[in-house]
Write a protein that holds these residues in place. Structure first.
Motif, PDB file in Angstrom:
ATOM      1  N   GLY A  24       9.522  50.883 -43.229  1.00 24.53           N
ATOM      2  CA  GLY A  24       8.714  51.639 -42.273  1.00 24.53           C
ATOM      3  C   GLY A  24       9.465  52.807 -41.675  1.00 24.53           C
ATOM      4  N   ASN A  25       8.987  53.242 -40.523  1.00 19.35           N
ATOM      5  CA  ASN A  25       9.573  54.400 -39.846  1.00 19.35           C
ATOM      6  C   ASN A  25      11.027  54.137 -39.481  1.00 19.35           C
ATOM      7  N   PHE A  26      11.858  55.155 -39.694  1.00 18.75           N
ATOM      8  CA  PHE A  26      13.275  55.035 -39.381  1.00 18.75           C
ATOM      9  C   PHE A  26      13.810  56.382 -38.936  1.00 18.75           C
ATOM     10  N   PRO A  27      14.559  56.418 -37.848  1.00 17.17           N
ATOM     11  CA  PRO A  27      14.685  55.351 -36.847  1.00 17.17           C
ATOM     12  C   PRO A  27      13.397  55.214 -36.045  1.00 17.17           C
ATOM     13  N   GLN A  28      13.198  54.057 -35.505  1.00 13.92           N
ATOM     14  CA  GLN A  28      11.968  53.747 -34.778  1.00 13.92           C
ATOM     15  C   GLN A  28      12.266  53.734 -33.280  1.00 13.92           C
ATOM     16  N   ALA A  29      11.818  54.759 -32.576  1.00 17.39           N
ATOM     17  CA  ALA A  29      12.121  54.914 -31.148  1.00 17.39           C
ATOM     18  C   ALA A  29      11.597  53.751 -30.311  1.00 17.39           C
ATOM     19  N   PHE A  30      10.379  53.294 -30.577  1.00 17.35           N
ATOM     20  CA  PHE A  30       9.817  52.192 -29.791  1.00 17.35           C
ATOM     21  C   PHE A  30      10.679  50.935 -29.905  1.00 17.35           C
ATOM     22  N   THR A  31      11.227  50.714 -31.082  1.00 15.83           N
ATOM     23  CA  THR A  31      12.115  49.561 -31.269  1.00 15.83           C
ATOM     24  C   THR A  31      13.334  49.677 -30.373  1.00 15.83           C
ATOM     25  N   HIS A  32      13.879  50.875 -30.261  1.00 17.43           N
ATOM     26  CA  HIS A  32      15.070  51.067 -29.437  1.00 17.43           C
ATOM     27  C   HIS A  32      14.764  50.892 -27.947  1.00 17.43           C
ATOM     28  N   LEU A  33      13.572  51.265 -27.528  1.00 16.57           N
ATOM     29  CA  LEU A  33      13.167  51.002 -26.144  1.00 16.57           C
ATOM     30  C   LEU A  33      13.054  49.498 -25.896  1.00 16.57           C
ATOM     31  N   ALA A  34      12.488  48.781 -26.855  1.00 20.29           N
ATOM     32  CA  ALA A  34      12.374  47.320 -26.722  1.00 20.29           C
ATOM     33  C   ALA A  34      13.754  46.671 -26.725  1.00 20.29           C
ATOM     34  N   LEU A  35      14.677  47.193 -27.520  1.00 16.21           N
ATOM     35  CA  LEU A  35      16.058  46.710 -27.540  1.00 16.21           C
ATOM     36  C   LEU A  35      16.701  46.857 -26.167  1.00 16.21           C
ATOM     37  N   ILE A  36      16.558  48.017 -25.561  1.00 14.28           N
ATOM     38  CA  ILE A  36      17.150  48.266 -24.244  1.00 14.28           C
ATOM     39  C   ILE A  36      16.564  47.320 -23.200  1.00 14.28           C
ATOM     40  N   SER A  37      15.259  47.160 -23.213  1.00 17.57           N
ATOM     41  CA  SER A  37      14.606  46.280 -22.249  1.00 17.57           C
ATOM     42  C   SER A  37      15.040  44.827 -22.447  1.00 17.57           C
ATOM     43  N   ALA A  38      15.108  44.386 -23.704  1.00 19.61           N
ATOM     44  CA  ALA A  38      15.538  43.012 -23.990  1.00 19.61           C
ATOM     45  C   ALA A  38      16.991  42.804 -23.569  1.00 19.61           C
ATOM     46  N   ALA A  39      17.841  43.783 -23.854  1.00 22.87           N
ATOM     47  CA  ALA A  39      19.261  43.678 -23.488  1.00 22.87           C
ATOM     48  C   ALA A  39      19.422  43.596 -21.975  1.00 22.87           C
ATOM     49  N   PHE A  40      18.684  44.439 -21.255  1.00 19.63           N
ATOM     50  CA  PHE A  40      18.750  44.433 -19.793  1.00 19.63           C
ATOM     51  C   PHE A  40      18.298  43.086 -19.231  1.00 19.63           C
ATOM     52  N   THR A  41      17.162  42.609 -19.704  1.00 18.10           N
ATOM     53  CA  THR A  41      16.630  41.328 -19.204  1.00 18.10           C
ATOM     54  C   THR A  41      17.556  40.173 -19.547  1.00 18.10           C
ATOM     55  N   LEU A  42      18.021  40.121 -20.776  1.00 19.58           N
ATOM     56  CA  LEU A  42      18.904  39.036 -21.188  1.00 19.58           C
ATOM     57  C   LEU A  42      20.212  39.079 -20.406  1.00 19.58           C
ATOM     58  N   ASN A  43      20.792  40.246 -20.255  1.00 22.35           N
ATOM     59  CA  ASN A  43      22.040  40.377 -19.500  1.00 22.35           C
ATOM     60  C   ASN A  43      21.865  39.943 -18.048  1.00 22.35           C
ATOM     61  N   ARG A  44      20.812  40.410 -17.406  1.00 28.70           N
ATOM     62  CA  ARG A  44      20.560  40.048 -16.011  1.00 28.70           C
ATOM     63  C   ARG A  44      20.355  38.530 -15.878  1.00 28.70           C
ATOM     64  N   THR A  45      19.643  37.958 -16.827  1.00 34.67           N
ATOM     65  CA  THR A  45      19.379  36.523 -16.798  1.00 34.67           C
ATOM     66  C   THR A  45      20.668  35.738 -17.005  1.00 34.67           C
TER      67      THR A  45
END
Length: 129
Positions: free
Chosen positions: A100-121
């Motif tokens: 599919g699309n590469f690089p995929q910007a939406f995926t990178h936004l989801a990565l940042i959000s997941a990393a932030f949430t997981l780190n905070r948790t």
């Protein structure tokens, strides 16, 4: 499972959705956007891969639901699918190839959000609000 915060992460409805998602759409921690075997044709040729953005959303939902060990394992597995520059494709194929699309910007936004949430948790024992 986009995070829109219309229901709490430990609400029975959300936990049920998480369980059904895990049972029907997750394969080795990677998440399909739909079941390609039962969904109507999308008109595209080739086999549907798992969606990287959905997999990162899954990480965030697991972390918010208190399933931090699963979230961390899934996140760490997802990190192995980035290319040598840390970029992700829209989809991951059955043998780990970028689709599919590469690089995929939406995926990178989801990565940042997941990393932030997981780190905070992991740091505080509670996800961010």
């Amino acid at each position: 499972m986009p995070l829109v915060k219309f229901v709490g992460p430990t609400d029975a409805r959300m936990l049920s959705t998480l369980e059904v998602t895990q049972r029907e759409l997750v394969s080795d921690s990677l998440v399909y956007r739909y079941d390609p075997e039962t969904a109507a044709s999308d008109g595209l040729g080739g086999r549907e891969g798992t969606f990287s953005m959905c997999s990162f959303w899954y990480v965030e939902c697991l972390a918010r639901a208190g399933r931090v060990d699963e979230a961390r394992l899934t996140f760490e597995k997802m990190l192995t699918y980035a290319n040598h520059l840390g970029l992700y494709a829209e989809q991951i194929g059955a043998s780990g190839e970028a689709l599919g699309n590469f690089p995929q910007a939406f995926t990178h936004l989801a990565l940042i959000s997941a990393a932030f949430t997981l780190n905070r948790t992991l740091e505080t024992g509670m996800p961010p609000h």
